[in-house]
Write a protein that holds these residues in place. Sequence first.
Motif, short mmCIF file in Angstrom:
data_model
loop_
_atom_site.label_atom_id
_atom_site.label_comp_id
_atom_site.label_asym_id
_atom_site.label_seq_id
_atom_site.Cartn_x
_atom_site.Cartn_y
_atom_site.Cartn_z
N ASP A 159 -22.35 -61.77 -75.72
CA ASP A 159 -23.24 -60.79 -76.13
C ASP A 159 -23.35 -60.76 -77.34
O ASP A 159 -24.52 -60.38 -77.96
N ARG A 162 -26.27 -63.28 -78.21
CA ARG A 162 -27.50 -62.92 -77.88
C ARG A 162 -28.08 -62.07 -79.22
O ARG A 162 -29.14 -61.90 -79.09
N GLN A 179 -34.79 -65.15 -73.06
CA GLN A 179 -33.66 -65.27 -72.39
C GLN A 179 -33.12 -66.79 -71.99
O GLN A 179 -34.29 -67.31 -71.31
N ALA A 193 -30.37 -57.92 -62.78
CA ALA A 193 -29.55 -57.07 -63.76
C ALA A 193 -29.38 -57.81 -65.15
O ALA A 193 -29.48 -57.15 -66.21
N SER A 194 -29.34 -59.08 -65.03
CA SER A 194 -29.19 -59.76 -66.37
C SER A 194 -30.73 -59.56 -67.33
O SER A 194 -30.39 -59.38 -68.58
N SER A 195 -31.71 -59.71 -66.47
CA SER A 195 -32.71 -59.79 -67.24
C SER A 195 -33.25 -58.30 -67.67
O SER A 195 -33.53 -58.02 -68.80
N GLU A 196 -32.83 -57.27 -66.97
CA GLU A 196 -32.76 -55.84 -67.34
C GLU A 196 -31.88 -55.72 -68.68
O GLU A 196 -32.51 -55.06 -69.71
N ARG A 197 -30.79 -56.25 -68.71
CA ARG A 197 -30.05 -56.21 -70.19
C ARG A 197 -30.93 -56.98 -71.03
O ARG A 197 -30.87 -56.45 -72.31
N GLY A 198 -31.36 -57.96 -70.87
CA GLY A 198 -32.02 -58.72 -71.79
C GLY A 198 -33.14 -58.09 -72.69
O GLY A 198 -33.29 -58.10 -73.80
N ARG A 199 -34.22 -57.50 -71.47
CA ARG A 199 -35.30 -56.84 -72.10
C ARG A 199 -34.69 -55.42 -72.86
O ARG A 199 -35.26 -55.27 -73.81
N ALA A 200 -33.59 -54.96 -72.55
CA ALA A 200 -33.02 -53.43 -73.13
C ALA A 200 -32.50 -54.21 -74.60
O ALA A 200 -32.51 -53.32 -75.52
N THR A 201 -32.16 -55.38 -74.81
CA THR A 201 -31.52 -55.51 -76.05
C THR A 201 -32.27 -56.70 -77.06
O THR A 201 -31.71 -57.45 -77.76
#
Length: 279
Positions: A159, A162, A179, A193-201
């Motif tokens: 984390d 990233r 990503q 789920a991982s991609s949504e975290r990526g876009r959010a961060t």
Amino acid sequence: MTRVPRSWLYVPGHRADRVQKALVAGADAVVVDLEDAVPPDRKAAAREAVAAAVAAVAPGGPQLWVRVNDPDGPWGDADLDAVTGSGIAGIRLPRSADPGTVRAVGERTGLPMQLVIETAAGLARATELATAHPLVAGLGLGEADLSADLRLVSDAGLDWARGWIVVAARAAGLPSPVQSVWTDVADLDGLRASSERGRATGFVGRSVVHPRQLPVVHDVYTPTPAQVRRAAAVVRTADEARARGEVAVLDADGRFVDPAVVERARVVLELAAPTGGDR
């Protein structure tokens, strides 16, 4: 305005049949791999496939990139010779850790470079790497190799890396990073789920290893019509305010619009912009 690529589909360079399929799979960008996915005795065949791939890209098709082998390794020189003047959009440079190597590759090939950071040494020098040459076009993580080098026992250990790569890229004025791949091709829920975290961060797209992953990545990284309408309204309000000599105003819905809000809106519009290869 041209869409920022949402998806980067890796394909083994020595598999000509797969390269042809990848070019019409619907990815925004295709990355012909000369590195990890290619056995040592097929490296030459993979290099020869680059020219054929360039010729096969249809008008309005995906961007074509090539992941070369480590420039300091046994196949690096031949790979760089193969891509120089080939007509590809750019190269992905693995195991990036030395700004001197990045400069040398940039001068030699004249191609945009996405630097893949896969070691602790590279991560520690991310800001130097990002500004090593004007042709550096982006940073990214090779998470599998990086996890091994950092001796991580959980994905959560990545984390901070990233977040750091997002900061290093943006501090250098580079596009937000892409990503790393989601290796469990069958686990589309995990990919989402991982991609949504990526876009959010702070990430703006994702590398993939199989065409079945493309719809999920495109869905996550494509703004909804409502988001596009809101973003367009923000930009329109800002343009009207600028014409009046103002830089911060309330829009018709009473929302505060300042330059930071406008910049976020422009990112949404870039992600939603049409591209010739859009599907």
